[in-house]
Enzyme design. Structure first.
Site, mmCIF file in Angstrom:
data_model
loop_
_atom_site.group_PDB
_atom_site.id
_atom_site.type_symbol
_atom_site.label_atom_id
_atom_site.label_comp_id
_atom_site.label_asym_id
_atom_site.label_seq_id
_atom_site.Cartn_x
_atom_site.Cartn_y
_atom_site.Cartn_z
ATOM 1 N N ILE A 155 72.623 3.275 85.608
ATOM 2 C CA ILE A 155 73.127 2.202 86.077
ATOM 3 C C ILE A 155 73.652 1.338 84.563
ATOM 4 C CG2 ILE A 155 72.105 -0.327 86.651
ATOM 5 C CD1 ILE A 155 70.013 0.883 88.655
ATOM 6 N N ASP A 174 69.335 2.917 73.388
ATOM 7 C CA ASP A 174 68.406 3.524 74.281
ATOM 8 C C ASP A 174 67.984 4.815 73.406
ATOM 9 O OD1 ASP A 174 67.995 6.154 75.972
ATOM 10 O OD2 ASP A 174 69.212 4.978 77.693
ATOM 11 N N CYS A 203 66.625 -0.448 81.518
ATOM 12 C CA CYS A 203 65.653 0.563 81.438
ATOM 13 C C CYS A 203 64.444 0.521 82.191
ATOM 14 C CB CYS A 203 65.237 0.365 79.729
ATOM 15 S SG CYS A 203 64.117 -0.952 79.547
ATOM 16 N N THR A 230 68.075 -6.932 85.775
ATOM 17 C CA THR A 230 68.350 -6.383 87.056
ATOM 18 C C THR A 230 67.373 -5.237 87.039
ATOM 19 O OG1 THR A 230 70.147 -5.149 86.785
ATOM 20 C CG2 THR A 230 70.608 -7.170 87.652
ATOM 21 N N SER A 231 66.600 -4.999 86.036
ATOM 22 C CA SER A 231 65.587 -3.899 86.006
ATOM 23 C C SER A 231 64.411 -3.821 86.534
ATOM 24 C CB SER A 231 65.646 -3.199 84.483
ATOM 25 O OG SER A 231 65.398 -1.803 84.642
ATOM 26 N N ARG A 232 63.231 -4.374 85.982
ATOM 27 C CA ARG A 232 62.014 -4.681 86.366
ATOM 28 C C ARG A 232 61.468 -5.850 85.770
ATOM 29 N NH1 ARG A 232 63.256 -2.100 90.172
ATOM 30 N NH2 ARG A 232 62.369 0.024 90.868
ATOM 31 N N GLU A 261 56.827 -10.845 91.521
ATOM 32 C CA GLU A 261 57.680 -10.878 92.533
ATOM 33 C C GLU A 261 57.063 -10.177 93.874
ATOM 34 O OE1 GLU A 261 61.075 -8.159 91.232
ATOM 35 O OE2 GLU A 261 60.558 -6.739 92.924
ATOM 36 N N HIS A 293 65.615 -9.493 94.241
ATOM 37 C CA HIS A 293 65.769 -8.167 94.042
ATOM 38 C C HIS A 293 66.693 -7.507 95.094
ATOM 39 C CE1 HIS A 293 63.332 -4.482 92.448
ATOM 40 N NE2 HIS A 293 64.523 -3.968 92.916
HETATM 41 P P1 NAI Z 1 68.013 5.852 84.404
HETATM 42 O O1 NAI Z 1 66.834 6.664 84.384
HETATM 43 O O2 NAI Z 1 69.298 6.577 84.850
HETATM 44 O O3 NAI Z 1 68.044 5.233 83.237
HETATM 45 C C1 NAI Z 1 67.300 4.584 82.368
HETATM 46 C C2 NAI Z 1 67.622 4.690 80.929
HETATM 47 O O4 NAI Z 1 66.454 3.613 80.110
HETATM 48 C C3 NAI Z 1 67.495 6.129 80.243
HETATM 49 O O5 NAI Z 1 68.693 6.359 79.895
HETATM 50 C C4 NAI Z 1 66.223 5.826 79.439
HETATM 51 O O6 NAI Z 1 66.554 6.941 78.173
HETATM 52 C C5 NAI Z 1 66.532 4.442 78.975
HETATM 53 N N1 NAI Z 1 65.181 3.940 78.380
HETATM 54 C C6 NAI Z 1 63.913 4.316 78.572
HETATM 55 N N2 NAI Z 1 63.121 3.974 77.610
HETATM 56 C C7 NAI Z 1 63.619 2.812 76.939
HETATM 57 C C8 NAI Z 1 63.600 1.832 76.117
HETATM 58 N N3 NAI Z 1 62.334 1.744 75.531
HETATM 59 N N4 NAI Z 1 64.440 1.221 75.651
HETATM 60 C C9 NAI Z 1 65.823 1.307 76.011
HETATM 61 N N5 NAI Z 1 65.957 2.048 77.025
HETATM 62 C C10 NAI Z 1 65.260 2.947 77.543
HETATM 63 O O7 NAI Z 1 67.689 4.856 85.732
HETATM 64 P P2 NAI Z 1 68.626 3.997 86.216
HETATM 65 O O8 NAI Z 1 69.182 4.425 87.485
HETATM 66 O O9 NAI Z 1 69.989 3.577 85.179
HETATM 67 O O10 NAI Z 1 67.857 2.571 86.563
HETATM 68 C C11 NAI Z 1 67.140 1.610 85.443
HETATM 69 C C12 NAI Z 1 66.132 0.898 86.127
HETATM 70 O O11 NAI Z 1 66.932 -0.066 87.110
HETATM 71 C C13 NAI Z 1 65.194 1.567 87.065
HETATM 72 O O12 NAI Z 1 64.070 2.065 86.238
HETATM 73 C C14 NAI Z 1 64.737 0.419 87.954
HETATM 74 O O13 NAI Z 1 63.511 -0.149 87.221
HETATM 75 C C15 NAI Z 1 66.053 -0.649 87.911
HETATM 76 N N6 NAI Z 1 66.681 -0.610 89.301
HETATM 77 C C16 NAI Z 1 66.768 -1.818 89.977
HETATM 78 C C17 NAI Z 1 67.281 -1.969 91.177
HETATM 79 C C18 NAI Z 1 67.644 -3.241 91.735
HETATM 80 O O14 NAI Z 1 67.673 -3.456 92.956
HETATM 81 N N7 NAI Z 1 67.487 -4.508 91.207
HETATM 82 C C19 NAI Z 1 67.738 -0.795 92.093
HETATM 83 C C20 NAI Z 1 67.331 0.289 91.074
HETATM 84 C C21 NAI Z 1 66.996 0.575 89.892
#
Ligand code: NAI
Length: 326
Positions: A155, A174, A203, A230-232, A261, A293
């Site tokens: 993302i 990252d 993240c 938009t993450s958690r 939430e 969300h």
């Molecule tokens: P991803 O696994 O491809 O990328 C997450 C990145 O965060 C990785 O590159 C990882 O190395 C990095 N990361 C881990 N710990 C970290 C830290 N302490 N500091 C900085 N970076 C760190 O995951 P993706 O697909 O990009 O999704 C990210 C998050 O988005 C998901 O974990 C989920 O919580 C959230 N999400 C939200 C949605 C929504 O509808 N709002 C829908 C889908 C995902």
């Protein structure tokens, strides 16, 4: 496979029914969220399908295990709501949708930036009331601004591409990712938060990232910074954000996720009393934009989620039958 689908909304039913025509699983739609109390509703099913705010803790997993559930499929990417250790000890296979449409979430983050900045939501309401004044609608150019990303996974990368198109300077923190496109400058957390005009969180939520953006982080940020999450929800300390908003340190806040939430989102509470003081306070600021969300909420993403989830059930079925043959 017979699967109990918890936290079902009308759109889950629509997309799952459509895609399931090619898979033929037996889908039992349940409106309640999964908790230790509601887990019994899965009796007679071998699989359970959950979403972001279902509670899949130790107690829930034990009830599911006792009812004969062997497979847990998450129709989302994040898996912070699942006690993986307990699932493993009970031999419950866990599947998720690691990637469906990173662009859906990235584009929603951009929509939040554009709304907060250019105040199109306020202009829309004004015009409908015959108010054509531009007073207090002033925004800023994104071009040339520093944008900082926390997390550069799928993302984050999709978001970075869009921000490059706007002509912003893209920075990212990252701890894992090393190979990045040349237009992204990797940096450390403190440098990122202290130099960016816009910070966007991408993240996962885990013990390292819980309240990663906190009181100390806000002290380091630039005055009037824009923060998008938009993450958690729990990656951001909501109380610290409220204080930063009150002090004017935080100029704009866009959140698609919120710490509490699970008691609010995906429900129509328009006729109810909302007891959550934090969300009420956040809702009261004119420079805060909250969406419930919906980052993932596009036709493409919902189709992909249904396809991967149903394929995961098929894979779980073959895995079980292979194990039984050994
Ligand atoms: P991803 O696994 O491809 O990328 C997450 C990145 O965060 C990785 O590159 C990882 O190395 C990095 N990361 C881990 N710990 C970290 C830290 N302490 N500091 C900085 N970076 C760190 O995951 P993706 O697909 O990009 O999704 C990210 C998050 O988005 C998901 O974990 C989920 O919580 C959230 N999400 C939200 C949605 C929504 O509808 N709002 C829908 C889908 C995902």
């Amino acid at each position: 496979m017979k699967v109990a689908i918890f936290s079902t909304q009308s759109y889950d039913r629509q997309f799952f029914d459509q895609v399931n025509a090619a898979y033929g699983h037996n889908l039992l739609y349940l409106e309640p969220a999964l908790t230790a109390k509601t887990a019994i509703l899965a009796a007679g099913c071998t699989a359970v399908c959950v979403f972001v705010n279902d509670v899949v803790d130790k107690a829930t997993l034990h009830v599911l295990h006792e009812s004969g559930v062997t497979t847990l499929v998450l129709r989302c990417a994040g898996f912070n709501q699942v006690d993986l250790e307990t699932a493993k000890s009970l031999h419950i296979n866990v599947f998720r949708v690691p990637s469906y449409s990173p662009e859906a979430v990235a584009e929603h983050a951009v929509a939040m930036i554009m709304t907060l900045n250019r105040k199109t939501h306020k202009a829309y309401n004004r015009i409908r009331e015959g108010n054509f004044s531009l007073e207090r609608l002033i925004g800023f150019n994104l071009h040339g601004k520093k944008v900082g990303l926390i997390g550069l996974g799928q993302i984050g990368l999709a978001f970075a591409k869009i921000m490059q198109g706007f002509g912003t300077e893209v920075y990212a923190y990252d701890p894992v990712v090393k190979d990045v496109p040349s237009y992204i400058r990797m940096t450390d957390y403190d440098t990122l938060i202290s130099s960016a005009a816009i910070i966007s969180i991408h993240c996962p939520l885990n013990e390292q990232t819980r309240h990663m953006v906190n009181k100390e982080s806000f002290v380091k940020m630039k005055d009037g910074v824009m923060l998008i999450n938009t993450s958690r929800g729990a990656i951001l300390d909501s109380n610290a954000a409220i204080e930063a908003l009150k002090q004017g340190k935080l100029g704009y806040l866009g959140i698609d996720v919120y710490e509490q939430e699970d008691k609010l989102f995906f429900r129509d509470l328009s006729e109810s009393l909302i007891a959550d003081e934090q969300i009420l306070r956040l809702m009261s600021f004119p420079n805060v934009l909250i969406t419930a969300h919906q980052g993932f909420f596009t036709t493409e993403a919902l189709t992909e989620i249904a396809e991967t989830t149903l394929q995961n059930l098929t894979d779980a079925e073959s895995l079980r039958s292979n194990l039984n043959q050994l």
